[in-house]
Design a protein around this motif. Structure first.
Motif, mmCIF file in Angstrom:
data_model
loop_
_atom_site.group_PDB
_atom_site.id
_atom_site.type_symbol
_atom_site.label_atom_id
_atom_site.label_comp_id
_atom_site.label_asym_id
_atom_site.label_seq_id
_atom_site.Cartn_x
_atom_site.Cartn_y
_atom_site.Cartn_z
ATOM 1 N N CYS A 171 0.800 -1.231 0.000
ATOM 2 C CA CYS A 171 0.000 0.000 0.000
ATOM 3 C C CYS A 171 0.830 1.278 0.000
ATOM 4 O O CYS A 171 0.323 2.348 -0.316
ATOM 5 N N THR A 175 2.705 1.403 -4.545
ATOM 6 C CA THR A 175 1.862 2.452 -5.124
ATOM 7 C C THR A 175 2.578 3.803 -5.169
ATOM 8 O O THR A 175 2.360 4.595 -6.088
ATOM 9 N N GLY A 194 -3.157 7.243 -7.858
ATOM 10 C CA GLY A 194 -3.576 6.407 -6.744
ATOM 11 C C GLY A 194 -5.013 5.936 -6.892
ATOM 12 O O GLY A 194 -5.334 4.768 -6.640
ATOM 13 N N VAL A 197 -5.233 3.204 -9.680
ATOM 14 C CA VAL A 197 -4.683 1.925 -9.215
ATOM 15 C C VAL A 197 -5.695 1.192 -8.346
ATOM 16 O O VAL A 197 -5.948 -0.012 -8.516
ATOM 17 N N PHE A 370 2.137 -2.287 -10.198
ATOM 18 C CA PHE A 370 0.711 -2.580 -10.102
ATOM 19 C C PHE A 370 0.477 -4.060 -9.822
ATOM 20 O O PHE A 370 -0.332 -4.429 -8.968
ATOM 21 N N TYR A 373 1.312 -4.823 -6.215
ATOM 22 C CA TYR A 373 0.223 -4.424 -5.320
ATOM 23 C C TYR A 373 -0.923 -5.430 -5.386
ATOM 24 O O TYR A 373 -1.475 -5.832 -4.358
ATOM 25 N N PRO A 404 -3.391 3.198 -0.204
ATOM 26 C CA PRO A 404 -2.628 3.660 -1.372
ATOM 27 C C PRO A 404 -2.942 5.093 -1.778
ATOM 28 O O PRO A 404 -2.062 5.820 -2.261
#
Length: 457
Positions: A171, A175, A194, A197, A370, A373, A404
Protein backbone atom coordinates in the motif's frame (compact mmCIF):
# COMPACT_ATOMS: atom_id res chain seq x y z
CA UNK A 1 10.35 9.75 17.24
CA UNK A 2 11.01 9.03 13.59
CA UNK A 3 14.78 9.22 14.09
CA UNK A 4 14.47 6.67 16.91
CA UNK A 5 12.59 4.27 14.63
CA UNK A 6 15.26 4.71 11.96
CA UNK A 7 17.94 3.86 14.55
CA UNK A 8 16.03 0.70 15.52
CA UNK A 9 15.84 -0.25 11.86
CA UNK A 10 19.58 0.29 11.43
CA UNK A 11 20.18 -2.03 14.38
CA UNK A 12 17.82 -4.68 12.96
CA UNK A 13 19.64 -4.57 9.64
CA UNK A 14 23.08 -4.61 11.23
CA UNK A 15 25.54 -7.48 11.56
CA UNK A 16 23.39 -9.69 13.88
CA UNK A 17 20.50 -9.99 11.41
CA UNK A 18 22.86 -10.45 8.47
CA UNK A 19 24.62 -13.28 10.34
CA UNK A 20 21.23 -14.87 11.09
CA UNK A 21 20.07 -14.70 7.48
CA UNK A 22 23.30 -15.97 5.96
CA UNK A 23 23.85 -18.49 8.78
CA UNK A 24 20.47 -20.21 8.39
CA UNK A 25 20.74 -20.09 4.61
CA UNK A 26 24.21 -21.67 4.73
CA UNK A 27 23.00 -24.35 7.13
CA UNK A 28 20.18 -25.31 4.77
CA UNK A 29 22.53 -25.12 1.80
CA UNK A 30 25.14 -27.42 3.35
CA UNK A 31 22.61 -29.95 4.66
CA UNK A 32 20.92 -30.07 1.26
CA UNK A 33 24.25 -30.71 -0.46
CA UNK A 34 24.23 -27.28 -2.16
CA UNK A 35 21.05 -28.31 -3.94
CA UNK A 36 20.34 -24.85 -5.39
CA UNK A 37 23.64 -25.12 -7.34
CA UNK A 38 24.37 -28.83 -7.80
CA UNK A 39 20.73 -29.78 -8.19
CA UNK A 40 19.92 -27.14 -10.80
CA UNK A 41 18.96 -29.74 -13.41
CA UNK A 42 16.44 -31.28 -11.00
CA UNK A 43 14.71 -28.13 -9.78
CA UNK A 44 14.71 -26.55 -13.24
CA UNK A 45 13.12 -29.66 -14.76
CA UNK A 46 10.46 -29.70 -12.03
CA UNK A 47 9.59 -26.00 -12.50
CA UNK A 48 10.12 -24.25 -15.84
CA UNK A 49 10.77 -27.61 -17.47
CA UNK A 50 7.19 -28.63 -16.74
CA UNK A 51 5.73 -25.29 -17.75
CA UNK A 52 6.91 -25.95 -21.31
CA UNK A 53 5.21 -29.34 -21.38
CA UNK A 54 1.54 -29.71 -22.17
CA UNK A 55 0.95 -31.78 -19.08
CA UNK A 56 1.87 -29.79 -15.98
CA UNK A 57 2.40 -31.24 -12.53
CA UNK A 58 -1.07 -30.06 -11.52
CA UNK A 59 -2.53 -32.25 -14.28
CA UNK A 60 -0.25 -35.20 -13.61
CA UNK A 61 -1.04 -35.57 -9.92
CA UNK A 62 -4.05 -37.23 -8.37
CA UNK A 63 -4.10 -34.57 -5.66
CA UNK A 64 -6.35 -31.66 -6.52
CA UNK A 65 -5.91 -29.76 -3.27
CA UNK A 66 -5.24 -26.09 -3.85
CA UNK A 67 -6.56 -23.14 -5.81
CA UNK A 68 -3.83 -21.95 -8.17
CA UNK A 69 -1.80 -23.93 -10.69
CA UNK A 70 1.91 -23.92 -9.76
CA UNK A 71 2.81 -21.52 -12.59
CA UNK A 72 -0.02 -19.20 -11.58
CA UNK A 73 1.27 -19.27 -8.00
CA UNK A 74 4.80 -18.51 -9.24
CA UNK A 75 3.53 -15.67 -11.44
CA UNK A 76 1.51 -14.20 -8.57
CA UNK A 77 4.54 -14.37 -6.30
CA UNK A 78 6.75 -12.81 -8.99
CA UNK A 79 4.12 -10.11 -9.37
CA UNK A 80 4.60 -9.35 -5.68
CA UNK A 81 8.40 -9.54 -5.71
CA UNK A 82 9.37 -8.22 -9.16
CA UNK A 83 8.48 -4.64 -8.53
CA UNK A 84 9.89 -1.62 -6.81
CA UNK A 85 12.35 -3.76 -4.84
CA UNK A 86 14.09 -4.88 -8.01
CA UNK A 87 14.07 -1.49 -9.71
CA UNK A 88 13.74 1.35 -7.21
CA UNK A 89 15.10 -0.70 -4.30
CA UNK A 90 18.29 -1.82 -6.04
CA UNK A 91 18.96 1.69 -7.33
CA UNK A 92 18.34 3.13 -3.85
CA UNK A 93 20.74 0.62 -2.28
CA UNK A 94 23.51 1.64 -4.69
CA UNK A 95 22.81 5.36 -4.24
CA UNK A 96 23.13 5.05 -0.45
CA UNK A 97 25.42 2.05 0.13
CA UNK A 98 27.54 2.29 -3.01
CA UNK A 99 28.27 -0.41 -5.65
CA UNK A 100 29.38 -2.82 -2.92
CA UNK A 101 25.78 -3.22 -1.82
CA UNK A 102 25.18 -5.35 -4.94
CA UNK A 103 27.65 -7.99 -3.73
CA UNK A 104 25.69 -8.46 -0.53
CA UNK A 105 22.48 -8.72 -2.56
CA UNK A 106 24.04 -11.60 -4.50
CA UNK A 107 25.16 -13.39 -1.34
CA UNK A 108 21.74 -13.03 0.27
CA UNK A 109 20.10 -14.38 -2.90
CA UNK A 110 22.36 -17.43 -3.29
CA UNK A 111 21.83 -18.72 0.25
CA UNK A 112 18.28 -17.42 0.14
CA UNK A 113 17.36 -19.94 -2.54
CA UNK A 114 17.38 -22.77 0.01
CA UNK A 115 15.74 -20.57 2.63
CA UNK A 116 12.90 -19.90 0.19
CA UNK A 117 12.56 -23.57 -0.70
CA UNK A 118 12.35 -24.51 2.98
CA UNK A 119 9.70 -21.94 3.87
CA UNK A 120 7.56 -22.70 0.79
CA UNK A 121 7.74 -26.43 1.48
CA UNK A 122 6.69 -25.92 5.10
CA UNK A 123 3.90 -23.55 4.10
CA UNK A 124 2.33 -26.13 1.78
CA UNK A 125 2.84 -28.93 4.33
CA UNK A 126 1.02 -27.00 7.10
CA UNK A 127 -1.62 -25.14 5.06
CA UNK A 128 -5.32 -25.25 5.92
CA UNK A 129 -8.56 -25.21 3.98
CA UNK A 130 -11.37 -23.02 5.32
CA UNK A 131 -15.06 -23.87 5.35
CA UNK A 132 -15.51 -21.62 2.33
CA UNK A 133 -12.98 -23.63 0.32
CA UNK A 134 -10.20 -21.01 0.51
CA UNK A 135 -6.62 -22.17 1.20
CA UNK A 136 -4.47 -20.37 3.76
CA UNK A 137 -0.85 -20.98 4.68
CA UNK A 138 2.40 -19.30 5.58
CA UNK A 139 4.85 -18.88 8.48
CA UNK A 140 2.19 -18.25 11.13
CA UNK A 141 0.55 -21.58 10.28
CA UNK A 142 3.71 -23.70 10.32
CA UNK A 143 4.86 -21.91 13.48
CA UNK A 144 1.57 -22.52 15.30
CA UNK A 145 0.99 -26.09 14.11
CA UNK A 146 4.60 -27.26 14.03
CA UNK A 147 6.21 -25.74 17.12
CA UNK A 148 3.64 -25.99 19.91
CA UNK A 149 3.41 -23.19 22.50
CA UNK A 150 6.62 -21.48 21.39
CA UNK A 151 5.30 -21.56 17.84
CA UNK A 152 2.07 -19.91 18.93
CA UNK A 153 4.00 -16.95 20.34
CA UNK A 154 6.21 -16.67 17.25
CA UNK A 155 3.14 -16.93 15.02
CA UNK A 156 1.41 -14.09 16.81
CA UNK A 157 4.46 -11.83 16.50
CA UNK A 158 4.91 -12.75 12.86
CA UNK A 159 1.25 -12.26 11.91
CA UNK A 160 1.14 -8.74 13.35
CA UNK A 161 4.50 -7.80 11.77
CA UNK A 162 3.46 -9.27 8.42
CA UNK A 163 0.23 -7.27 8.47
CA UNK A 164 2.27 -4.08 8.94
CA UNK A 165 4.79 -5.14 6.28
CA UNK A 166 2.07 -5.84 3.72
CA UNK A 167 0.58 -2.42 4.38
CA UNK A 168 4.03 -0.79 4.08
CA UNK A 169 5.12 -2.69 0.97
CA UNK A 170 1.94 -3.08 -1.06
CA UNK A 171 0.00 0.00 0.00
CA UNK A 172 2.95 2.35 0.41
CA UNK A 173 6.12 1.29 -1.47
CA UNK A 174 4.53 -0.18 -4.61
CA UNK A 175 1.86 2.45 -5.12
CA UNK A 176 4.20 5.30 -4.18
CA UNK A 177 6.80 4.12 -6.71
CA UNK A 178 4.11 3.74 -9.38
CA UNK A 179 2.70 7.21 -8.76
CA UNK A 180 6.14 8.88 -8.73
CA UNK A 181 7.03 7.11 -11.98
CA UNK A 182 3.86 8.21 -13.78
CA UNK A 183 4.24 11.75 -12.44
CA UNK A 184 7.90 11.98 -13.50
CA UNK A 185 7.30 10.71 -17.04
CA UNK A 186 3.70 11.56 -17.90
CA UNK A 187 3.08 14.42 -15.42
CA UNK A 188 -0.07 12.77 -14.06
CA UNK A 189 -0.96 14.06 -10.55
CA UNK A 190 -0.04 11.60 -7.81
CA UNK A 191 -3.55 11.43 -6.36
CA UNK A 192 -5.13 10.64 -9.73
CA UNK A 193 -2.73 7.73 -10.20
CA UNK A 194 -3.58 6.41 -6.74
CA UNK A 195 -7.30 6.47 -7.49
CA UNK A 196 -6.85 4.65 -10.81
CA UNK A 197 -4.68 1.93 -9.22
CA UNK A 198 -7.26 1.31 -6.52
CA UNK A 199 -10.15 1.30 -8.99
CA UNK A 200 -8.58 -1.25 -11.36
CA UNK A 201 -7.47 -3.45 -8.44
CA UNK A 202 -10.99 -3.50 -7.04
CA UNK A 203 -12.34 -4.60 -10.42
CA UNK A 204 -9.90 -7.54 -10.60
CA UNK A 205 -10.13 -8.70 -6.98
CA UNK A 206 -13.88 -8.37 -6.52
CA UNK A 207 -14.58 -10.20 -9.79
CA UNK A 208 -12.80 -13.43 -8.85
CA UNK A 209 -10.59 -13.26 -5.77
CA UNK A 210 -7.42 -15.37 -5.63
CA UNK A 211 -8.17 -17.24 -8.86
CA UNK A 212 -8.65 -14.00 -10.80
CA UNK A 213 -5.39 -12.59 -9.41
CA UNK A 214 -3.54 -15.78 -10.41
CA UNK A 215 -4.98 -15.70 -13.91
CA UNK A 216 -4.16 -12.00 -14.36
CA UNK A 217 -0.58 -12.39 -13.11
CA UNK A 218 0.01 -15.55 -15.13
CA UNK A 219 -0.67 -13.59 -18.32
CA UNK A 220 0.90 -10.28 -17.32
CA UNK A 221 4.14 -11.18 -15.51
CA UNK A 222 6.17 -13.12 -18.17
CA UNK A 223 5.96 -10.46 -20.92
CA UNK A 224 6.62 -7.56 -18.55
CA UNK A 225 9.75 -9.28 -17.18
CA UNK A 226 10.97 -9.91 -20.73
CA UNK A 227 10.48 -6.25 -21.70
CA UNK A 228 12.46 -5.07 -18.68
CA UNK A 229 15.28 -7.56 -19.26
CA UNK A 230 15.67 -6.45 -22.88
CA UNK A 231 15.66 -2.79 -21.85
CA UNK A 232 18.42 -3.34 -19.27
CA UNK A 233 20.52 -5.43 -21.65
CA UNK A 234 20.51 -2.61 -24.21
CA UNK A 235 21.81 -0.17 -21.56
CA UNK A 236 24.53 -2.62 -20.48
CA UNK A 237 25.61 -3.56 -24.02
CA UNK A 238 25.89 0.05 -25.13
CA UNK A 239 28.08 0.69 -22.07
CA UNK A 240 29.96 -2.62 -22.37
CA UNK A 241 33.36 -0.93 -22.10
CA UNK A 242 32.51 0.02 -18.52
CA UNK A 243 31.23 -3.44 -17.56
CA UNK A 244 34.56 -4.86 -16.24
CA UNK A 245 35.15 -1.74 -14.10
CA UNK A 246 31.58 -1.89 -12.80
CA UNK A 247 31.94 -5.52 -11.72
CA UNK A 248 35.27 -4.68 -10.10
CA UNK A 249 33.67 -1.84 -8.10
CA UNK A 250 30.92 -4.16 -6.87
CA UNK A 251 33.45 -6.62 -5.46
CA UNK A 252 35.96 -4.03 -4.23
CA UNK A 253 33.51 -1.77 -2.40
CA UNK A 254 31.84 -4.74 -0.74
CA UNK A 255 34.96 -4.94 1.46
CA UNK A 256 36.20 -1.34 1.36
CA UNK A 257 34.56 2.04 2.05
CA UNK A 258 33.21 3.73 -1.08
CA UNK A 259 34.56 7.30 -1.39
CA UNK A 260 32.41 10.36 -2.06
CA UNK A 261 31.97 10.97 -5.77
CA UNK A 262 29.79 13.54 -7.51
CA UNK A 263 26.46 13.56 -5.71
CA UNK A 264 27.33 10.34 -3.83
CA UNK A 265 28.19 11.06 -0.20
CA UNK A 266 30.33 7.94 0.29
CA UNK A 267 29.53 4.77 2.22
CA UNK A 268 31.10 2.50 4.82
CA UNK A 269 31.36 -1.29 4.49
CA UNK A 270 28.64 -1.75 7.12
CA UNK A 271 26.31 0.59 5.22
CA UNK A 272 26.90 -1.34 2.00
CA UNK A 273 26.16 -4.60 3.84
CA UNK A 274 23.04 -3.24 5.53
CA UNK A 275 21.55 -1.69 2.38
CA UNK A 276 22.50 -4.65 0.21
CA UNK A 277 21.01 -7.14 2.67
CA UNK A 278 17.83 -5.12 3.20
CA UNK A 279 17.18 -4.58 -0.50
CA UNK A 280 18.26 -8.13 -1.35
CA UNK A 281 15.74 -9.62 1.05
CA UNK A 282 13.14 -7.06 0.00
CA UNK A 283 13.55 -7.99 -3.66
CA UNK A 284 13.48 -11.80 -3.35
CA UNK A 285 11.64 -12.13 0.01
CA UNK A 286 13.71 -15.20 1.01
CA UNK A 287 13.50 -15.47 4.79
CA UNK A 288 10.53 -13.15 5.05
CA UNK A 289 7.98 -15.89 4.44
CA UNK A 290 5.62 -13.49 2.70
CA UNK A 291 5.58 -15.29 -0.66
CA UNK A 292 4.69 -18.57 1.01
CA UNK A 293 1.14 -17.33 1.59
CA UNK A 294 0.68 -17.52 -2.19
CA UNK A 295 2.57 -20.78 -2.72
CA UNK A 296 0.37 -22.35 -0.04
CA UNK A 297 -2.62 -22.03 -2.40
CA UNK A 298 -0.95 -23.99 -5.20
CA UNK A 299 -2.14 -27.34 -6.55
CA UNK A 300 0.86 -29.65 -6.16
CA UNK A 301 1.74 -33.32 -5.72
CA UNK A 302 4.31 -32.70 -2.97
CA UNK A 303 5.22 -29.73 -0.73
CA UNK A 304 8.89 -29.99 -1.78
CA UNK A 305 7.85 -29.83 -5.43
CA UNK A 306 6.28 -26.43 -4.86
CA UNK A 307 9.35 -25.52 -2.81
CA UNK A 308 11.47 -25.82 -5.94
CA UNK A 309 9.45 -22.98 -7.44
CA UNK A 310 10.79 -20.96 -4.50
CA UNK A 311 14.36 -21.53 -5.72
CA UNK A 312 13.40 -20.47 -9.25
CA UNK A 313 11.69 -17.39 -7.87
CA UNK A 314 14.81 -16.18 -6.03
CA UNK A 315 16.96 -16.92 -9.09
CA UNK A 316 14.75 -14.72 -11.27
CA UNK A 317 14.25 -11.86 -8.83
CA UNK A 318 17.38 -11.80 -6.66
CA UNK A 319 20.00 -12.78 -9.23
CA UNK A 320 18.85 -12.01 -12.78
CA UNK A 321 16.66 -8.91 -12.47
CA UNK A 322 18.53 -7.26 -9.59
CA UNK A 323 21.85 -7.77 -11.39
CA UNK A 324 20.52 -6.27 -14.61
CA UNK A 325 19.18 -3.24 -12.73
CA UNK A 326 22.43 -2.77 -10.83
CA UNK A 327 24.66 -3.04 -13.91
CA UNK A 328 22.42 -0.64 -15.83
CA UNK A 329 22.78 1.97 -13.09
CA UNK A 330 26.53 1.47 -12.56
CA UNK A 331 27.65 0.95 -16.18
CA UNK A 332 25.78 4.04 -17.34
CA UNK A 333 27.62 6.09 -14.70
CA UNK A 334 24.50 7.62 -13.16
CA UNK A 335 24.82 5.85 -9.80
CA UNK A 336 26.74 8.75 -8.22
CA UNK A 337 24.63 11.64 -9.55
CA UNK A 338 22.80 12.19 -6.27
CA UNK A 339 19.41 10.80 -7.30
CA UNK A 340 17.87 7.71 -5.71
CA UNK A 341 15.01 5.25 -6.07
CA UNK A 342 13.17 4.79 -9.35
CA UNK A 343 14.41 8.16 -10.64
CA UNK A 344 17.97 6.77 -10.68
CA UNK A 345 16.82 3.83 -12.81
CA UNK A 346 15.17 6.35 -15.14
CA UNK A 347 18.48 8.20 -15.40
CA UNK A 348 20.20 4.99 -16.53
CA UNK A 349 17.62 4.35 -19.25
CA UNK A 350 17.50 8.01 -20.24
CA UNK A 351 21.28 8.07 -20.78
CA UNK A 352 21.02 5.31 -23.38
CA UNK A 353 17.48 5.08 -24.70
CA UNK A 354 16.62 8.76 -24.63
CA UNK A 355 12.96 9.88 -24.35
CA UNK A 356 11.67 6.68 -26.00
CA UNK A 357 13.45 4.49 -23.46
CA UNK A 358 11.96 6.39 -20.57
CA UNK A 359 8.47 5.63 -21.82
CA UNK A 360 9.36 1.92 -22.10
CA UNK A 361 10.80 1.84 -18.56
CA UNK A 362 7.87 3.80 -17.21
CA UNK A 363 5.43 1.27 -18.66
CA UNK A 364 7.50 -1.60 -17.21
CA UNK A 365 7.61 0.03 -13.76
CA UNK A 366 3.87 0.67 -13.82
CA UNK A 367 3.17 -2.97 -14.72
CA UNK A 368 5.67 -4.24 -12.13
CA UNK A 369 4.39 -2.15 -9.27
CA UNK A 370 0.71 -2.58 -10.10
CA UNK A 371 1.02 -6.37 -10.34
CA UNK A 372 3.00 -6.30 -7.08
CA UNK A 373 0.22 -4.42 -5.32
CA UNK A 374 -2.32 -6.84 -6.76
CA UNK A 375 -0.31 -9.94 -5.84
CA UNK A 376 0.20 -8.75 -2.26
CA UNK A 377 -3.53 -8.97 -1.72
CA UNK A 378 -3.14 -12.72 -1.17
CA UNK A 379 -0.77 -12.03 1.71
CA UNK A 380 -3.12 -9.42 3.09
CA UNK A 381 -6.15 -11.74 3.15
CA UNK A 382 -4.01 -14.44 4.81
CA UNK A 383 -3.01 -12.04 7.60
CA UNK A 384 -6.60 -10.93 8.10
CA UNK A 385 -7.85 -14.53 8.26
CA UNK A 386 -5.23 -15.50 10.84
CA UNK A 387 -5.57 -12.43 13.05
CA UNK A 388 -9.29 -11.64 12.79
CA UNK A 389 -11.00 -14.60 11.13
CA UNK A 390 -12.40 -15.00 7.63
CA UNK A 391 -15.76 -13.43 8.53
CA UNK A 392 -14.19 -9.99 9.08
CA UNK A 393 -12.49 -10.04 5.68
CA UNK A 394 -15.40 -8.29 3.95
CA UNK A 395 -15.02 -5.19 6.11
CA UNK A 396 -11.27 -5.09 6.69
CA UNK A 397 -10.34 -5.54 3.03
CA UNK A 398 -11.21 -1.89 2.41
CA UNK A 399 -8.11 -0.87 4.39
CA UNK A 400 -6.10 -2.33 1.52
CA UNK A 401 -7.77 0.03 -0.93
CA UNK A 402 -7.75 3.22 1.14
CA UNK A 403 -4.08 3.42 2.18
CA UNK A 404 -2.63 3.66 -1.37
CA UNK A 405 -4.55 6.87 -1.96
CA UNK A 406 -2.81 8.36 1.10
CA UNK A 407 0.65 6.92 0.39
CA UNK A 408 1.16 8.27 -3.12
CA UNK A 409 1.99 11.74 -1.81
CA UNK A 410 4.59 10.64 0.79
CA UNK A 411 8.35 11.15 0.49
CA UNK A 412 9.98 8.08 -1.07
CA UNK A 413 12.78 7.57 1.49
CA UNK A 414 10.28 7.78 4.35
CA UNK A 415 8.25 5.08 2.63
CA UNK A 416 11.30 2.83 2.31
CA UNK A 417 12.12 3.35 6.01
CA UNK A 418 8.64 2.11 6.96
CA UNK A 419 9.08 -0.98 4.79
CA UNK A 420 12.55 -1.74 6.18
CA UNK A 421 11.27 -1.51 9.75
CA UNK A 422 8.45 -3.95 9.06
CA UNK A 423 10.66 -6.43 7.21
CA UNK A 424 13.13 -6.54 10.08
CA UNK A 425 10.42 -7.54 12.53
CA UNK A 426 9.09 -10.42 10.40
CA UNK A 427 12.43 -11.95 9.39
CA UNK A 428 13.61 -12.82 12.91
CA UNK A 429 10.68 -15.05 14.04
CA UNK A 430 10.50 -16.68 10.60
CA UNK A 431 14.20 -17.58 10.54
CA UNK A 432 13.92 -19.05 14.04
CA UNK A 433 10.95 -21.15 12.93
CA UNK A 434 12.68 -22.39 9.77
CA UNK A 435 15.70 -23.46 11.81
CA UNK A 436 13.56 -25.30 14.38
CA UNK A 437 11.46 -26.96 11.66
CA UNK A 438 14.43 -27.84 9.44
CA UNK A 439 14.20 -31.59 10.39
CA UNK A 440 10.63 -31.62 9.03
CA UNK A 441 11.73 -29.82 5.87
CA UNK A 442 14.58 -32.23 5.19
CA UNK A 443 12.29 -35.19 5.80
CA UNK A 444 9.96 -33.92 3.06
CA UNK A 445 12.85 -32.79 0.84
CA UNK A 446 14.77 -36.06 0.86
CA UNK A 447 11.55 -38.04 0.52
CA UNK A 448 10.66 -36.15 -2.63
CA UNK A 449 14.13 -36.58 -4.14
CA UNK A 450 13.86 -40.32 -3.51
CA UNK A 451 10.47 -40.31 -5.19
CA UNK A 452 11.90 -38.57 -8.26
CA UNK A 453 14.75 -41.08 -8.49
CA UNK A 454 12.30 -43.97 -8.32
CA UNK A 455 10.26 -42.49 -11.16
CA UNK A 456 13.38 -42.29 -13.35
CA UNK A 457 14.45 -45.87 -12.66
Amino acid sequence: MWSLLVQVTSFLWGTPLLVLMIGVGLYLTIRSGFFQVLGIRTWFAQTLGQVFHRKSDSDATDSKDGQLKPFQALSTVLAGTVGSGNIAGVASAIAIGGPGAVFWMWLISIVGMMTKMAEVTLAVAFRKKSDSGEYYGGPMYYMRDGLGKVGGVLAGIYAVALFVEVMADACFVQTNTLAVCVNDVFKVPLLITGLVVVGVSLAVILSGGVQKIGDFCGKMVPPMILVYIVGCLVVIVLNAKDLPASLAMIVHYAFAPAPALGGFAGASISLAMARGAARGIFSNEAGMGTATTVHATAVTDNPAHQGMYGILEVCITGIIICTLTALSVICSGVWSNGNTGVVLSFDAFRSTWGPFGIVILAIAVVLFTFSSYLGFYVEFRTCVEYLFGEKLMKGLKWIYFILPILSVTMEVEQVWDIADMAVGFIVIPNMIAILLLSPKFFEIFHGYLTELKQKKS
